[in-house]
Design an enzyme around this catalytic site. Sequence first.
Site, PDB file in Angstrom:
ATOM      1  CD  GLU A 261      -0.367 -12.800  -7.518  1.00  0.00           C
ATOM      2  OE1 GLU A 261      -0.145 -11.936  -6.711  1.00  0.00           O
ATOM      3  OE2 GLU A 261      -0.249 -12.508  -8.714  1.00  0.00           O
ATOM      4  CG  HIS A 264       4.551 -11.230  -5.660  1.00  0.00           C
ATOM      5  ND1 HIS A 264       5.005 -10.368  -6.152  1.00  0.00           N
ATOM      6  CD2 HIS A 264       3.294 -11.312  -6.296  1.00  0.00           C
ATOM      7  CE1 HIS A 264       4.483  -9.719  -7.266  1.00  0.00           C
ATOM      8  NE2 HIS A 264       3.269 -10.666  -7.379  1.00  0.00           N
ATOM      9  CD  GLU A 333      -3.411  -8.393  -3.109  1.00  0.00           C
ATOM     10  OE1 GLU A 333      -2.791  -7.414  -3.505  1.00  0.00           O
ATOM     11  OE2 GLU A 333      -2.705  -9.686  -2.649  1.00  0.00           O
ATOM     12  CG  HIS A 334      -4.821 -11.203  -6.350  1.00  0.00           C
ATOM     13  ND1 HIS A 334      -4.789  -9.959  -7.396  1.00  0.00           N
ATOM     14  CD2 HIS A 334      -3.418 -10.877  -5.655  1.00  0.00           C
ATOM     15  CE1 HIS A 334      -3.896  -9.172  -7.035  1.00  0.00           C
ATOM     16  NE2 HIS A 334      -3.091  -9.670  -6.067  1.00  0.00           N
ATOM     17  CG  HIS A 428     -28.692  25.179  14.050  1.00  0.00           C
ATOM     18  ND1 HIS A 428     -27.759  25.908  14.786  1.00  0.00           N
ATOM     19  CD2 HIS A 428     -28.419  24.146  13.521  1.00  0.00           C
ATOM     20  CE1 HIS A 428     -26.627  25.148  14.579  1.00  0.00           C
ATOM     21  NE2 HIS A 428     -26.843  23.960  13.947  1.00  0.00           N
TER      22      HIS A 428
END
Length: 437
Positions: A261, A264, A333-334, A428
Amino acid sequence: MRSQTITYRLPEQQEALIQRFQKHKTLFNRELMNDILAIFNEVGLNGDEAVKRFTQQFDQVSLDTIVLADAFVQECIDSLAPDLRAAIDRAIHNVREVNLAKIPQSWTQEIRPGTIIGEHVHPLDAVGLWIPARKGPLVSTAIMLVAAAKAAGVKKIVVGMPPLQDSYGDPGTIAAAKLAGADLFVVGNGVSVIAGFAQGTASIPEVDGIFGPGPGGIAASMGVAMTFGKKSVLGIGPTECVVFADETADPWRTAHDLINEAEHGPDSTSVLVTTSARFAERVEAALWQCIDEIDGVRRQYLQSVFDSAGKGAIVVTASLEQAAEFINWFAPEHLMVVCSEQNEARFVELIHNAGEILIGPDTPFSAANYGIGITAVLPTNHFARTFSGVTAKDMVKFSTIGKLSNQALREIYPIIKELGEYESLPAHVRAAQIRVE
């Protein structure tokens, strides 16, 4: 091995570790939000011309047209290498299969005699999907988002992406998105394209839902789009991962999982959490060796992530519970869990903040990113405490169903009468009263 370690021990070095990740919870600031609002206002006033101007200003690309021609899209498909085409087709099948399994179904139930409740599930009519490409093509992201929308039954799927220097989008990404079911492609500066999705321009259709990952500006744009009544998922920023591993894991594999990861970009986050100090030492040594073997810009990215100012680290905890406490605070996230069989189920049970949980030594992040079919478009920067990843479930809406028999209305009429009178809303009460008298 580098002279400066990236390993921290908890609880002894908790303050130093928190300091390293101090900026992690700030995906975007208020000043950036003001800039985003200004771009939205400009696109609302000047449409395509504003999109072209912002693309020239921020992306240094001059656009003659915003919409990609169908003939060019077909060329992108025709130019795919056979093996890549086969991989894309299989990935689309897997993502579609997973999303079809996840879509909620309409339902009704007689909850009490004469009282029927339920939900009617219906797809959004149109979605805009942003596929970033500043740090390289993201074919997998296009597949995950488009296939999810198609599985949900969305009628119109519009893909937006940044232009390359030739003013077109990445061919492989375009081909994959079209094969997955995209109907229209637009290129331009990310914030301005999302502003177009929210309001509509001559070239960019207004949509009902807007989804996609990106840096702070893109994440902020999703938030602004929601103020225009558009559905979105917040907090999907630069990638991040946490690996939890004990001494039974393989240090060499774990080092590769961390750089999986981290490669990236320099704003990526990659953390190992372990209960073994010896294992931490072995992983750190392997990590630097792995980085030294990588060439080009990805090596620069990795060096940035794991240097003193980056968001890469190894955390040694005293217990499984302490490791889970740190991970739940981080809300990655992961998350990958690689530990002894006796600890695996116990540890997973302790985790309640994570975008995804990948279990076992043979479930690397890349398998989830490309092949399993589960979404990798997931919340970052602590947003996994409250948000989930983007799937077909986000691309449908729910209408609540209620149906009463006259007897069932009579049974709840005292509630209507008392609450309606207390709230000073006599109409109502009267609307129910004329049905039960």
